[in-house]
Design a protein around this motif. Structure first.
Motif, PDB file in Angstrom:
ATOM      1  N   TYR A 100       0.820  -1.220   0.000  1.00  0.00           N
ATOM      2  CA  TYR A 100       0.000   0.000   0.000  1.00  0.00           C
ATOM      3  C   TYR A 100       0.855   1.272   0.000  1.00  0.00           C
ATOM      4  CZ  TYR A 100      -3.938  -3.080   0.844  1.00  0.00           C
ATOM      5  OH  TYR A 100      -4.879  -4.070   0.731  1.00  0.00           O
ATOM      6  N   SER A 102       1.693   4.615  -1.443  1.00  0.00           N
ATOM      7  CA  SER A 102       0.965   5.597  -2.243  1.00  0.00           C
ATOM      8  C   SER A 102       1.881   6.620  -2.901  1.00  0.00           C
ATOM      9  CB  SER A 102      -0.078   6.312  -1.381  1.00  0.00           C
ATOM     10  OG  SER A 102       0.521   6.878  -0.234  1.00  0.00           O
ATOM     11  N   THR A 125      -0.372   4.107   2.716  1.00  0.00           N
ATOM     12  CA  THR A 125      -1.752   4.545   2.926  1.00  0.00           C
ATOM     13  C   THR A 125      -2.670   3.332   2.943  1.00  0.00           C
ATOM     14  OG1 THR A 125      -1.345   6.668   1.818  1.00  0.00           O
ATOM     15  CG2 THR A 125      -3.635   5.967   2.046  1.00  0.00           C
ATOM     16  N   TYR A 126      -3.373   3.164   4.059  1.00  0.00           N
ATOM     17  CA  TYR A 126      -4.287   2.028   4.199  1.00  0.00           C
ATOM     18  C   TYR A 126      -5.565   2.502   4.869  1.00  0.00           C
ATOM     19  CZ  TYR A 126      -6.142  -2.545   5.504  1.00  0.00           C
ATOM     20  OH  TYR A 126      -6.942  -3.649   5.636  1.00  0.00           O
ATOM     21  N   GLU A 127      -6.670   2.348   4.149  1.00  0.00           N
ATOM     22  CA  GLU A 127      -8.004   2.704   4.645  1.00  0.00           C
ATOM     23  C   GLU A 127      -8.024   4.101   5.266  1.00  0.00           C
ATOM     24  OE1 GLU A 127      -9.524  -0.424   7.111  1.00  0.00           O
ATOM     25  OE2 GLU A 127      -9.883  -1.745   5.398  1.00  0.00           O
ATOM     26  N   GLY A 128      -7.477   5.059   4.527  1.00  0.00           N
ATOM     27  CA  GLY A 128      -7.553   6.451   4.930  1.00  0.00           C
ATOM     28  C   GLY A 128      -6.462   6.940   5.868  1.00  0.00           C
ATOM     29  N   THR A 129      -5.600   6.050   6.306  1.00  0.00           N
ATOM     30  CA  THR A 129      -4.492   6.433   7.188  1.00  0.00           C
ATOM     31  C   THR A 129      -3.181   6.386   6.425  1.00  0.00           C
ATOM     32  OG1 THR A 129      -5.604   5.595   9.168  1.00  0.00           O
ATOM     33  CG2 THR A 129      -3.217   5.860   9.285  1.00  0.00           C
ATOM     34  N   THR A 130      -2.397   7.458   6.513  1.00  0.00           N
ATOM     35  CA  THR A 130      -1.116   7.542   5.820  1.00  0.00           C
ATOM     36  C   THR A 130       0.002   7.790   6.827  1.00  0.00           C
ATOM     37  OG1 THR A 130      -2.124   8.411   3.796  1.00  0.00           O
ATOM     38  CG2 THR A 130       0.232   8.819   4.104  1.00  0.00           C
ATOM     39  N   GLY A 172      -1.624  -3.900   6.074  1.00  0.00           N
ATOM     40  CA  GLY A 172      -3.051  -4.122   6.271  1.00  0.00           C
ATOM     41  C   GLY A 172      -3.339  -4.424   7.722  1.00  0.00           C
ATOM     42  N   ALA A 173      -4.435  -5.136   7.951  1.00  0.00           N
ATOM     43  CA  ALA A 173      -4.803  -5.553   9.301  1.00  0.00           C
ATOM     44  C   ALA A 173      -4.214  -6.939   9.548  1.00  0.00           C
ATOM     45  CB  ALA A 173      -6.320  -5.590   9.450  1.00  0.00           C
ATOM     46  N   ALA A 218      -3.592  -1.623  12.139  1.00  0.00           N
ATOM     47  CA  ALA A 218      -3.095  -1.703  10.771  1.00  0.00           C
ATOM     48  C   ALA A 218      -1.590  -1.489  10.803  1.00  0.00           C
ATOM     49  CB  ALA A 218      -3.771  -0.670   9.873  1.00  0.00           C
TER      50      ALA A 218
END
Length: 280
Positions: A100, A102, A125-130, A172-173, A218
């Motif tokens: 991920y 970005s 960047t993962y699910e809106g968090t960078t 990720g998670a 995450a």
């Protein structure tokens, strides 16, 4: 950025970041012969077949072209500049899609013969968090056994210095939530405070993280080659909710042992197993 590219010269390289959350792309400037262009140019390196040691000049050109293709997310071009195209293509592709990433800036350093150091500055960047990720690595350029061309000697550590054979970067998670290991007096045991416990703390999370009631956050981690080996976290994107595991260790005794060992490089602290360490 409204679709317009913005850039800066870093380490002799022009970096153009393209709009929004787009992947970072750079192209080389200042090469009189026009070689070493990024993957958007006609070709990255027009190296001729040769023999004998690779020159420092050819090593620098090959490295810059490879890094440009990697930064642009063009795994095919990057892979063709290595001596293991299949492994390199998978790793460069996974770096962007499965880690991920970005944005990325890669700045080549000054070659030392055929060894070229470089610095990576990326954003995960993962699910809106960078979160930012920065590290130094290096690559070595060798002559291809069949092509005779200068090629990057492919190793997983090119992508990240902590990667070993058959290991991968993933984000990720995680399947196993974090754990908080404490000693017999309730003091938290961390790898930062007690380096000799790093592996056993990873093993505790691997064995008990999914069973002890914590909640995963995450992360960016190194996926080990062996399925039963513990993952190694490189970056925490979102803090999870750890469960607490009580152990038989005494933090003061552990600290004293590590301080004693530090005085004698040949010595080591005996590492307990994850099973014998626990008390419930």
């Amino acid at each position: 950025m409204n679709g317009a590219a913005k850039g800066a010269v870093i380490g002799g390289v022009f970096l153009a970041l393209v709009g929004g959350a787009g992947y970072g792309v750079y192209t080389l400037v200042g090469d009189a012969d026009g070689e070493g262009k990024g993957p958007d140019g006609e070709t990255s390196v027009q190296a001729e077949k040769g023999s004998g040691p690779v020159s420092e000049k050819d090593a620098a050109k090959t490295a810059k072209a490879f890094l440009a293709a990697w930064a642009a997310g063009d795994e095919r071009v990057a892979a063709d500049l290595t001596n293991n195209a299949a492994a390199a293509q998978a790793a460069v592709g996974d770096f962007r899609t499965k880690s991920y990433v970005s944005k990325i800036v890669i700045a080549p350093g000054t070659p030392n013969g055929t060894v070229v150091p470089f610095k990576v500055e990326a954003e995960i960047t993962y699910e809106g968090t960078t979160k930012p990720l920065a590290y130094d690595s290096q690559l070595t350029v060798v002559r291809g056994l069949t092509s005779g061309k200068p090629l990057v000697d492919w190793k997983p550590s090119v992508i990240h210095p902590q990667l070993q054979k058959d290991e991968k970067l993933r984000a990720g998670a995680p399947a196993n939530p974090p754990v908080k290991a404490v000693d017999r007096n309730g003091e938290e045991l961390t790898a930062e405070k007690y380096p000799s416990l790093r592996q056993v703390l990873d093993e505790l999370r691997q064995s008990y993280g999914s069973k002890a009631g914590g909640k995963a956050g995450a992360e960016l981690w190194i996926e080990p080659a062996a399925k039963d080996a513990p993952k190694r976290t490189l970056l925490t994107l979102v803090e999870g909710e750890p469960s607490t595991l009580k152990t038989y260790l005494d933090a003061k005794v552990q600290a004293a042992a590590e301080q004693a060992v530090a005085k004698f490089p040949e010595a080591s602290v005996r590492r307990p197993s994850a099973i014998t360490l626990l008390r419930w």
